[in-house]
Design a protein around this motif. Structure first.
Motif, PDB file in Angstrom:
ATOM      1  N   LEU A 427       0.620  -1.067  -0.006  1.00  0.00           N
ATOM      2  CA  LEU A 427       0.268   0.004  -0.245  1.00  0.00           C
ATOM      3  C   LEU A 427       1.112   1.437  -0.429  1.00  0.00           C
ATOM      4  CD1 LEU A 427      -2.693  -0.662   1.973  1.00  0.00           C
ATOM      5  CD2 LEU A 427      -2.768  -0.957  -0.028  1.00  0.00           C
ATOM      6  N   LEU A 428       0.493   2.165  -0.908  1.00  0.00           N
ATOM      7  CA  LEU A 428       1.392   3.046  -1.061  1.00  0.00           C
ATOM      8  C   LEU A 428       0.427   4.694  -0.048  1.00  0.00           C
ATOM      9  CD1 LEU A 428       2.787   2.764  -4.441  1.00  0.00           C
ATOM     10  CD2 LEU A 428       4.237   2.175  -3.247  1.00  0.00           C
ATOM     11  N   THR A 429       0.876   5.769   0.374  1.00  0.00           N
ATOM     12  CA  THR A 429       0.402   6.698   0.677  1.00  0.00           C
ATOM     13  C   THR A 429       0.520   7.719  -0.507  1.00  0.00           C
ATOM     14  OG1 THR A 429       0.019   5.700   2.809  1.00  0.00           O
ATOM     15  CG2 THR A 429      -0.230   8.439   3.015  1.00  0.00           C
ATOM     16  N   GLU A 444      -5.508  12.966  -0.261  1.00  0.00           N
ATOM     17  CA  GLU A 444      -4.430  11.506   0.723  1.00  0.00           C
ATOM     18  C   GLU A 444      -5.264  10.325   0.364  1.00  0.00           C
ATOM     19  OE1 GLU A 444      -1.304  13.009   3.274  1.00  0.00           O
ATOM     20  OE2 GLU A 444      -2.357  10.877   3.994  1.00  0.00           O
ATOM     21  N   LYS A 445      -4.900   9.647  -0.365  1.00  0.00           N
ATOM     22  CA  LYS A 445      -5.240   7.786  -0.818  1.00  0.00           C
ATOM     23  C   LYS A 445      -4.163   7.352  -0.418  1.00  0.00           C
ATOM     24  CE  LYS A 445      -9.443   9.142  -1.456  1.00  0.00           C
ATOM     25  NZ  LYS A 445     -10.807   8.533  -0.846  1.00  0.00           N
ATOM     26  N   GLN A 446      -5.153   6.025  -0.133  1.00  0.00           N
ATOM     27  CA  GLN A 446      -3.689   4.744   0.230  1.00  0.00           C
ATOM     28  C   GLN A 446      -4.493   3.714  -0.944  1.00  0.00           C
ATOM     29  OE1 GLN A 446      -4.101   2.992   3.640  1.00  0.00           O
ATOM     30  NE2 GLN A 446      -1.608   3.607   4.476  1.00  0.00           N
ATOM     31  N   ASN A 501       6.177   5.687  -1.478  1.00  0.00           N
ATOM     32  CA  ASN A 501       5.021   6.128  -0.391  1.00  0.00           C
ATOM     33  C   ASN A 501       5.226   8.102  -0.358  1.00  0.00           C
ATOM     34  OD1 ASN A 501       3.210   4.817   0.969  1.00  0.00           O
ATOM     35  ND2 ASN A 501       5.063   3.380   1.636  1.00  0.00           N
TER      36      ASN A 501
END
Length: 509
Positions: A427-429, A444-446, A501
């Motif tokens: 998972l990337l923020t 802002e999304k994961q 990230n």
């Protein structure tokens, strides 16, 4: 049906209890116990071509002439009050009463107005009295005579010569006897552009013998005739644009070269002929062939194509735009269509689906990356002065060098084998910024790094209420401030572009 037989019955096509057959014998048969001696017709059933049966003549349907079948199909039957319809008509000095005069005129008008007719499965066996077709229905242009009882090409000529404007003719599933010698040139088929001869038993030699009578023919359908192409069409079929040779298993690669000089052939159907290879020997790797110069549409479904060399050869066709190659061993893989797109540069349609520019770009980039290591091992190099891939690689991947010129040689980072990631690291923020909408709040999304650009666009389309087709994506790396990297391939995952990230996705529309 009666016991009275028409003349020349031997060799004629007939129908018996719904089955089609050919009369092979007609005559008296010695009496059998319990039966009287009667005249019987010996027939060869279509479903049992090596067998036969003796049938009483009154059980055999010898068919109708063309005009009789046409009237049965297209003219209203006489109603109960037709005999009572009458009008007064003066003939010379006498007044006579005509019965059904208006009704007859209406019928004649109906026939004369016909242009496109279908007599499919109407038991048409002959032309009938000479001149009656031309008199009754002179405006017919399109005729479907498939699945009838016509037995000779001469009978077809007798029908067609009365239809001077005939443009399209379907004779499928009539077991026809064709002339063995070139027919006398006539204007019988002078306007004919489309001819369907599927399942008629015609041979390639017979096609060429008849072809001089089809001077403007553009479409020829020869499906399921056990055809073997034995000679070149010289001075015939030169205006033909479509040729269907499907389901003729005797046709092979070498025979196709005999029709490769047809100057206007745009559409070629070769489905279900057992084809496994094709070769254009006049063209080297990366060059175009002079064979099939006008061919735009090629259909090779249901064959035995299993080698990529087949697709490589198709890239040599100078005019090819559309290809259908479903249900072949080669096309069973998940990435088969992408590879075909990458291998045939001018292709615009594959398996009836349009190839969009972004789809082509993605397929070519993927192909360039997938075979990058193989290219390096074969002598490929990013430095043009050191780039010398061997002949074996170039033969297997004739467009690879061109793709390197188009997109640049694959970089080392692209060719690294992707290492598996733990779930917590997938998972990337990411920040999401609308570049041309400064008033829009930064989101802002994961997102998983395996998510494709296309799916990211779908998510943003729902969030921003903007059509997917209008969205453009790029990103700024936290490690390289000020540098914007375009996410140009919708089919690639975020990890392909090294998105990490804290990076910022830039959205425009």
């Amino acid at each position: 049906m009666s016991d009275i037989l028409p003349l020349d019955v031997v060799g004629r096509r007939v129908e018996v209890n719904g089955e089609y057959a050919t009369v092979r014998f007609c005559g008296a048969v010695p009496p059998v116990a319990g039966f009287h001696c009667v005249v019987l017709a010996g027939i060869e059933l279509a479903m049992y071509p090596t067998g036969g049966s003796f049938v009483r003549p009154n059980k055999v349907n010898f068919g109708d002439d063309f005009l009789t079948a046409l009237k049965k199909r297209y003219v209203l039957e006489d109603g109960p009050d037709d005999d009572e319809q009458s009008c007064s008509l003066k003939v010379g000095s006498k007044q006579v009463q005509t019965i059904g005069f208006e009704h007859i005129t209406k019928k004649q008008s109906q026939l004369r107005a016909l242009q496109d007719i279908s007599l499919w499965n109407c038991a048409v066996s002959r032309a009938g009295e000479q001149g009656r077709i031309a008199e009754a229905c002179p405006n017919i242009r399109v005729v479907n005579l498939s699945k009838n009882l016509l037995s000779t090409w001469d009978e077809v000529v007798l029908i067609a010569e009365q239809l001077k404007d005939l443009e399209a003719l379907d004779l499928s599933e009539n077991k026809l006897q064709f002339p063995s010698d070139s027919p006398t040139l006539t204007r019988t088929f002078s306007a004919l552009k489309t001819l369907v001869l599927n399942k008629t038993g015609i041979t390639w030699t017979e096609v060429l013998h008849c072809a001089p009578s089809w001077p403007v023919l553009e479409e020829l359908y020869l499906k399921s005739n056990s055809i073997s192409i034995s000679e070149r069409p010289v001075n015939v079929l030169q205006k033909m644009r479509l040729l269907d040779l499907s389901s003729n298993p005797s046709i092979d690669e070498s025979q196709l070269s005999l029709i490769a000089d047809l100057p206007r052939l745009e559409h070629l159907v070769l489905s279900d002929i057992g084809l496994s290879s094709i070769h254009f020997p006049d063209a080297k790797i990366g060059c175009k062939t002079s064979m099939f110069p006008a061919l735009k549409y090629l259909i090779v479904n249901d064959n035995q194509i299993s080698e990529w060399s087949f697709i490589n050869e198709l890239d040599k066709l100078q005019s090819l735009q559309a290809l259908s190659c479903t249900r072949n061993p080669l096309t069973k893989g998940d990435k088969a269509e992408e590879i075909i797109i990458a291998k045939i540069g001018q292709l615009k349609t594959l398996n009836r689906c349009q190839i969009l520019p972004e789809e082509r770009r993605g397929a070519e980039l993927d192909y360039r990356k997938a075979f990058g290591n193989e290219w390096r091992k074969a002598g490929g190099h990013p430095d043009p002065d050191k780039n010398r891939p061997n002949a074996e690689f170039l033969s297997a991947h004739p467009r690879y060098q061109l793709l390197c010129c188009k997109y640049g040689a694959p970089e080392d980072e692209e060719l690294k084998t992707q290492q598996p990631f733990m779930l917590k690291n997938q998972l990337l923020t990411l920040k999401i910024k609308c570049s041309n909408q400064p008033e829009q709040q930064i989101l802002e999304k994961q997102l998983p790094d395996s998510m494709t650009v296309q799916k990211v666009k779908g998510l943003l389309s729902r969030l921003l209420k903007v059509p997917v087709s209008e969205l453009l994506l790029s990103y700024e790396s936290s490690k390289m401030p000020g540098r914007e990297i375009e996410l140009e391939n919708d089919l690639q995952p975020l990890q392909f572009y090294s998105v990490e990230n804290g990076d910022c996705l830039l959205v425009r529309w």
